[in-house]
Design a protein around this motif. Structure first.
Motif, mmCIF file in Angstrom:
data_model
loop_
_atom_site.group_PDB
_atom_site.id
_atom_site.type_symbol
_atom_site.label_atom_id
_atom_site.label_comp_id
_atom_site.label_asym_id
_atom_site.label_seq_id
_atom_site.Cartn_x
_atom_site.Cartn_y
_atom_site.Cartn_z
ATOM 1 N N LEU A 166 0.962 -1.057 0.319
ATOM 2 C CA LEU A 166 0.159 0.106 0.167
ATOM 3 C C LEU A 166 0.643 1.260 0.260
ATOM 4 C CD1 LEU A 166 -3.359 0.241 2.148
ATOM 5 C CD2 LEU A 166 -1.678 2.276 1.573
ATOM 6 N N THR A 167 0.615 1.723 -1.080
ATOM 7 C CA THR A 167 1.597 3.280 -1.305
ATOM 8 C C THR A 167 0.680 4.355 -2.120
ATOM 9 O OG1 THR A 167 2.131 2.766 -3.257
ATOM 10 C CG2 THR A 167 3.793 1.764 -1.307
ATOM 11 N N VAL A 210 3.082 2.042 3.820
ATOM 12 C CA VAL A 210 2.397 1.140 5.058
ATOM 13 C C VAL A 210 4.203 0.500 5.133
ATOM 14 C CG1 VAL A 210 1.017 -0.615 3.825
ATOM 15 C CG2 VAL A 210 0.758 -0.103 5.869
ATOM 16 N N GLN A 211 4.431 0.695 6.919
ATOM 17 C CA GLN A 211 5.403 0.261 7.393
ATOM 18 C C GLN A 211 5.319 -1.043 8.782
ATOM 19 O OE1 GLN A 211 8.727 0.659 5.623
ATOM 20 N NE2 GLN A 211 7.588 1.368 4.473
ATOM 21 N N GLY A 212 4.266 -0.854 8.903
ATOM 22 C CA GLY A 212 2.880 -0.805 9.859
ATOM 23 C C GLY A 212 1.746 -1.492 10.965
ATOM 24 N N GLY A 213 1.891 -1.167 11.872
ATOM 25 C CA GLY A 213 0.223 -0.617 12.435
ATOM 26 C C GLY A 213 -0.542 -2.551 13.104
ATOM 27 N N LYS A 214 -1.035 -2.051 13.464
ATOM 28 C CA LYS A 214 -2.214 -3.241 14.311
ATOM 29 C C LYS A 214 -3.608 -3.750 13.986
ATOM 30 C CE LYS A 214 -0.428 -0.080 17.805
ATOM 31 N NZ LYS A 214 -0.088 -0.302 19.231
ATOM 32 N N ALA A 215 -3.866 -3.973 14.313
ATOM 33 C CA ALA A 215 -5.467 -4.469 14.297
ATOM 34 C C ALA A 215 -6.402 -4.832 15.718
ATOM 35 C CB ALA A 215 -5.819 -5.219 13.815
ATOM 36 N N PHE A 216 -7.506 -4.674 16.195
ATOM 37 C CA PHE A 216 -8.071 -5.074 17.732
ATOM 38 C C PHE A 216 -9.545 -5.516 16.989
ATOM 39 C CE2 PHE A 216 -5.110 -1.532 18.310
ATOM 40 C CZ PHE A 216 -4.451 -2.464 19.421
ATOM 41 N N PHE A 217 -9.946 -6.093 17.782
ATOM 42 C CA PHE A 217 -11.189 -6.585 17.181
ATOM 43 C C PHE A 217 -12.356 -5.426 18.091
ATOM 44 C CE2 PHE A 217 -9.559 -10.666 17.593
ATOM 45 C CZ PHE A 217 -10.585 -11.670 16.686
ATOM 46 N N THR A 239 -10.894 -3.154 13.764
ATOM 47 C CA THR A 239 -9.990 -2.312 13.080
ATOM 48 C C THR A 239 -9.171 -2.124 13.074
ATOM 49 O OG1 THR A 239 -12.143 -1.079 14.726
ATOM 50 C CG2 THR A 239 -10.185 0.412 13.943
ATOM 51 N N ILE A 240 -8.670 -1.793 12.117
ATOM 52 C CA ILE A 240 -7.363 -1.999 11.127
ATOM 53 C C ILE A 240 -6.224 -0.341 11.498
ATOM 54 C CG2 ILE A 240 -5.542 -2.190 9.008
ATOM 55 C CD1 ILE A 240 -7.998 -3.941 7.994
ATOM 56 N N TYR A 241 -4.987 0.270 11.591
ATOM 57 C CA TYR A 241 -4.574 1.073 12.151
ATOM 58 C C TYR A 241 -3.477 0.789 11.015
ATOM 59 C CZ TYR A 241 -7.665 2.167 16.087
ATOM 60 O OH TYR A 241 -8.582 2.191 16.570
ATOM 61 N N LEU A 242 -3.204 1.120 10.124
ATOM 62 C CA LEU A 242 -2.359 1.483 9.199
ATOM 63 C C LEU A 242 -0.748 2.690 9.368
ATOM 64 C CD1 LEU A 242 -3.759 0.061 5.740
ATOM 65 C CD2 LEU A 242 -2.694 -1.712 8.044
ATOM 66 N N THR A 243 0.836 2.101 9.018
ATOM 67 C CA THR A 243 0.957 3.753 9.891
ATOM 68 C C THR A 243 2.337 3.819 8.503
ATOM 69 O OG1 THR A 243 2.128 5.085 11.165
ATOM 70 C CG2 THR A 243 1.840 2.777 11.223
#
Length: 156
Positions: A34-35, A45-52, A62-66
């Motif tokens: 993703l660019t 995109v280099q990293g991120g995390k997701a949570f229920f 919920t997806i967080y991309l950074t």
């Protein structure tokens, strides 16, 4: 003869009214990382995390991309640039998703138009997919135009 003439006119009219929307490639998303741009700034995109989405339900994630190299081991949520979206906890293509973009210094911007999120794999620990947004810029709001693939960990 009259029936043949009107049949030919009808057939010609139907064939000439074909839609450009029939091109299914318009909804495809690149398999590359993703660019693009987020709030007018270059983004990969280099990293991120997701949570229920809630502790009582695992129906949405919920997806967080950074563009920074962070994952579940980081408590930081104040990234320079972020993209986030909530999606159903299942493989599928979703076009009614609110994609939120944010420059760390500005208010988050919600986009509901021209958004596509495709979830390609979900496990207990990871979610993979592709995302596409085309929010053109204006004097008031910088552009956020990006597409591509991502994989992030699902954090507890």
């Amino acid at each position: 003869m009259k029936k043949l003439f009107w049949s030919l006119i009808l057939a010609f009219t139907v064939m000439s009214c074909s839609s450009d929307k029939d091109d299914s490639s318009a909804d495809t998303i690149s398999d590359q990382t993703l660019t693009g741009t987020v709030e007018g700034k270059a983004f990969t995109v280099q990293g991120g995390k997701a949570f229920f989405r809630s502790s009582t339900s695992t129906e949405e994630i919920t997806i967080y991309l950074t563009n920074e190299n962070f994952g579940c081991d980081s408590d930081i949520f104040d990234y320079t640039l972020t993209i986030n979206a909530s999606v159903p906890n299942m493989v599928g293509v979703y076009t009614d998703v609110n994609i939120v973009t944010q420059d760390g210094n500005n208010t988050p911007f919600n986009s509901l138009v021209e958004t596509i999120v495709e979830i390609t794999a979900v496990s207990d620990t990871e979610i993979s997919g592709k995302m596409k947004l085309n929010k053109e810029g204006s004097e008031a709001f910088p552009e956020s135009i990006f597409e591509g693939a991502f994989t992030v960990s699902i954090c507890e």
